[in-house]
Scaffold this active site. Structure first.
Site, PDB file in Angstrom:
ATOM      1  N   GLU A  74      36.729  36.166  50.022  1.00  0.00           N
ATOM      2  CA  GLU A  74      37.473  36.061  48.755  1.00  0.00           C
ATOM      3  C   GLU A  74      37.146  37.218  47.822  1.00  0.00           C
ATOM      4  O   GLU A  74      38.044  37.848  47.254  1.00  0.00           O
ATOM      5  CB  GLU A  74      37.145  34.740  48.038  1.00  0.00           C
ATOM      6  N   ASN A  81      39.649  40.352  46.809  1.00  0.00           N
ATOM      7  CA  ASN A  81      40.022  40.622  45.422  1.00  0.00           C
ATOM      8  C   ASN A  81      39.884  42.103  45.075  1.00  0.00           C
ATOM      9  O   ASN A  81      40.720  42.659  44.361  1.00  0.00           O
ATOM     10  CB  ASN A  81      39.171  39.775  44.465  1.00  0.00           C
ATOM     11  N   ARG A  87      49.777  34.719  47.131  1.00  0.00           N
ATOM     12  CA  ARG A  87      48.480  34.392  46.551  1.00  0.00           C
ATOM     13  C   ARG A  87      48.497  33.011  45.918  1.00  0.00           C
ATOM     14  O   ARG A  87      49.446  32.656  45.223  1.00  0.00           O
ATOM     15  CB  ARG A  87      48.074  35.424  45.498  1.00  0.00           C
TER      16      ARG A  87
HETATM   17  N1  LIG Z   1      37.860  42.651  41.647  1.00  0.00           N
HETATM   18  C1  LIG Z   1      38.876  42.393  40.802  1.00  0.00           C
HETATM   19  N2  LIG Z   1      39.436  43.394  40.059  1.00  0.00           N
HETATM   20  C2  LIG Z   1      40.464  43.152  39.209  1.00  0.00           C
HETATM   21  N3  LIG Z   1      41.012  41.935  39.017  1.00  0.00           N
HETATM   22  C3  LIG Z   1      40.508  40.896  39.704  1.00  0.00           C
HETATM   23  C4  LIG Z   1      39.426  41.072  40.647  1.00  0.00           C
HETATM   24  N4  LIG Z   1      39.137  39.855  41.180  1.00  0.00           N
HETATM   25  C5  LIG Z   1      39.998  38.985  40.618  1.00  0.00           C
HETATM   26  N5  LIG Z   1      40.832  39.593  39.741  1.00  0.00           N
HETATM   27  C6  LIG Z   1      41.874  38.929  38.892  1.00  0.00           C
HETATM   28  O1  LIG Z   1      41.603  37.534  38.867  1.00  0.00           O
HETATM   29  C7  LIG Z   1      42.734  36.782  39.333  1.00  0.00           C
HETATM   30  C8  LIG Z   1      42.264  35.528  40.046  1.00  0.00           C
HETATM   31  O2  LIG Z   1      41.566  35.849  41.266  1.00  0.00           O
HETATM   32  P1  LIG Z   1      41.509  34.767  42.425  1.00  0.00           P
HETATM   33  O3  LIG Z   1      40.788  35.341  43.576  1.00  0.00           O
HETATM   34  O4  LIG Z   1      40.990  33.481  41.859  1.00  0.00           O
HETATM   35  O5  LIG Z   1      43.035  34.516  42.789  1.00  0.00           O
HETATM   36  P2  LIG Z   1      44.034  35.528  43.538  1.00  0.00           P
HETATM   37  O6  LIG Z   1      43.283  36.630  44.181  1.00  0.00           O
HETATM   38  O7  LIG Z   1      45.093  35.924  42.569  1.00  0.00           O
HETATM   39  O8  LIG Z   1      44.678  34.576  44.667  1.00  0.00           O
HETATM   40  P3  LIG Z   1      43.963  34.143  46.059  1.00  0.00           P
HETATM   41  O9  LIG Z   1      42.514  34.498  45.947  1.00  0.00           O
HETATM   42  O10 LIG Z   1      44.179  32.665  46.156  1.00  0.00           O
HETATM   43  O11 LIG Z   1      44.666  34.887  47.127  1.00  0.00           O
HETATM   44  C9  LIG Z   1      43.507  37.767  40.186  1.00  0.00           C
HETATM   45  O12 LIG Z   1      44.875  37.413  40.300  1.00  0.00           O
HETATM   46  C10 LIG Z   1      43.284  39.077  39.443  1.00  0.00           C
HETATM   47  O13 LIG Z   1      44.144  39.184  38.342  1.00  0.00           O
HETATM   48 MG   LIG Z   2      41.645  36.258  45.387  1.00  0.00          MG
END
Ligand SMILES: Nc1ncnc2c1ncn2[C@@H]1O[C@H](COP(=O)(O)OP(=O)(O)OP(=O)(O)O)[C@@H](O)[C@H]1O
Ligand SMILES: [Mg+2]
Lengths: 98, 142
Positions: free
Chosen positions: B47, B51, B106
Site C-alpha cells: 500500500e 502510493n 482506487r
Molecule cells: N506518498 C504519497 N504522496 C502523495 N499523496 C499521497 C501519498 N500517499 C497517499 N496520498 C494521498 O492520500 C490519498 C489516500 O491514500 P490511500 O492509499 O488511502 O488511498 P488511494 O491510494 O487513493 O486508494 P487505494 O490505496 O485504495 O488504491 C491518495 O488518494 C492521495 O491523494
Molecule cells: Mg493507496
C-alpha cells in the site's frame, strides 16, 4: 506477469478465475482482460473467483468495485468467491461480502 | 534475536511493488512471523509503496526509499519515503474511502489498510517536498 485470469462461460454467467498476486502493477492487465470479456459477452452475472490468489492489496478492492459499477450499469451483478483468509480481511475492511 | 536494519532505494516503477514487499518479507523471516503477520506486513508495504508510485510521482519516475529495522522485543519498524508531490491534508487523506485517484481503480483504502494491519502508522508530509510513512508492528514470539 505474476497474476493471471481465466474465463468460463455458462449461460449468462461469466466466471473470472483470478490467480497470482493482485497489486497495482498486475491489476491493470487483469482489469483490461475482465472488461474485454464483459463487453464481449454481456453477462447478467460476473463471478470473480479468488481461489488462486495468494496476495491482494487494496488494488484488488478497486478491481471488484470498478467491475461492480460496470455490471450495475447494464443491470448485472458481481459476486465474489474463493476468498482466502488474507483476501477476506481486505474485503471486510472494504465492506464487501465474500 | 539481534537488532538489524536495512535500507533500499528503488525507482517508482510498478514492478517494484512486488520487489519491495518481497524484500521486507525476507527481512522479517528470521523473526518467525505467523502467516497472518507476514501477509499483514506485505500488504501494508504494498500500500505504502503503491502510493508513492501512483500519487507521489504521478508523471515522473522518482526514488523511493524503504528502511526496515528490527529492535528489541521483535519490534519491526518500516519507513517508506518519497520526494514527490506531498499531501496537503494528511488527516483527510487518511480517511477511509478518500482518494484523489480515479474512482474506477482506487478504493481509497490504502491508509485504512496500513492502520488496521499494523500496530502504529505515522505520516509526515510537506507539499512539493515529499512524504514519509512510518509503520510499526510487534511480531509475537512463538
Ligand atoms: N506518498 C504519497 N504522496 C502523495 N499523496 C499521497 C501519498 N500517499 C497517499 N496520498 C494521498 O492520500 C490519498 C489516500 O491514500 P490511500 O492509499 O488511502 O488511498 P488511494 O491510494 O487513493 O486508494 P487505494 O490505496 O485504495 O488504491 C491518495 O488518494 C492521495 O491523494
Ligand atoms: Mg493507496
Amino acid at each position: 506477469m505474476t497474476a493471471d485470469v481465466e474465463f468460463m462461460v455458462a449461460g449468462e454467467v461469466l466466471t473470472a478465475a483470478l490467480s497470482g498476486e493482485i497489486d497495482h502493477h498486475t491489476a491493470a492487465t487483469l482489469r483490461e482482460k475482465v472488461d474485454e470479456q464483459i463487453d464481449r459477452r454481456m453477462p447478467k452475472r460476473l463471478i470473480l473467483d479468488f481461489s488462486g490468489v495468494g496476495f491482494m492489496d487494496s488494488s484488488g478492492v478497486g478491481l471488484i468495485l470498478g467491475r461492480s459499477k460496470r455490471m450495475q450499469a447494464t443491470g448485472g451483478e458481481v459476486s465474489v468467491r474463493g476468498v482466502s483468509e488474507q483476501v477476506g480481511k481486505m474485503l471486510r475492511l472494504a465492506n464487501i461480502k465474500g | 534475536m539481534n537488532t538489524n536494519k536495512v535500507k533500499i532505494t528503488f525507482f517508482s516503477r510498478s514492478a517494484n511493488e512486488a520487489f519491495a514487499r518481497g524484500a521486507v518479507a525476507a527481512f522479517v523471516a528470521p523473526l518467525d512471523p505467523t502467516v497472518a503477520e507476514l501477509s499483514d506486513i506485505k500488504t501494508a508495504v504494498s500500500e505504502a509503496v503503491t502510493n508513492c508510485i501512483v500519487h507521489a510521482y504521478p508523471d515522473t519516475v522518482g526514488q523511493i526509499e524503504l528502511t526496515a529495522e528490527v529492535q528489541e522485543n521483535q519490534k519491526l519498524i518500516l519507513t517508506i519515503s518519497d520526494k514527490g508531490v506531498g499531501i496537503e491534508n494528511i488527516e483527510r487523506a487518511m480517511q477511509p474511502m478518500f482518494t484523489t485517484g480515479s474512482p474506477e481503480e482506487r478504493a481509497g483504502l490504502g491508509f485504512a489498510v496500513m492502520k488496521s494491519f499494523m500496530d502504529e502508522v505515522k505520516v509526515r508530509s510537506k507539499p512539493q517536498k515529499g512524504t514519509k510513512v512510518t509503520m510499526v508492528k510487534y511480531i509475537r514470539s512463538r
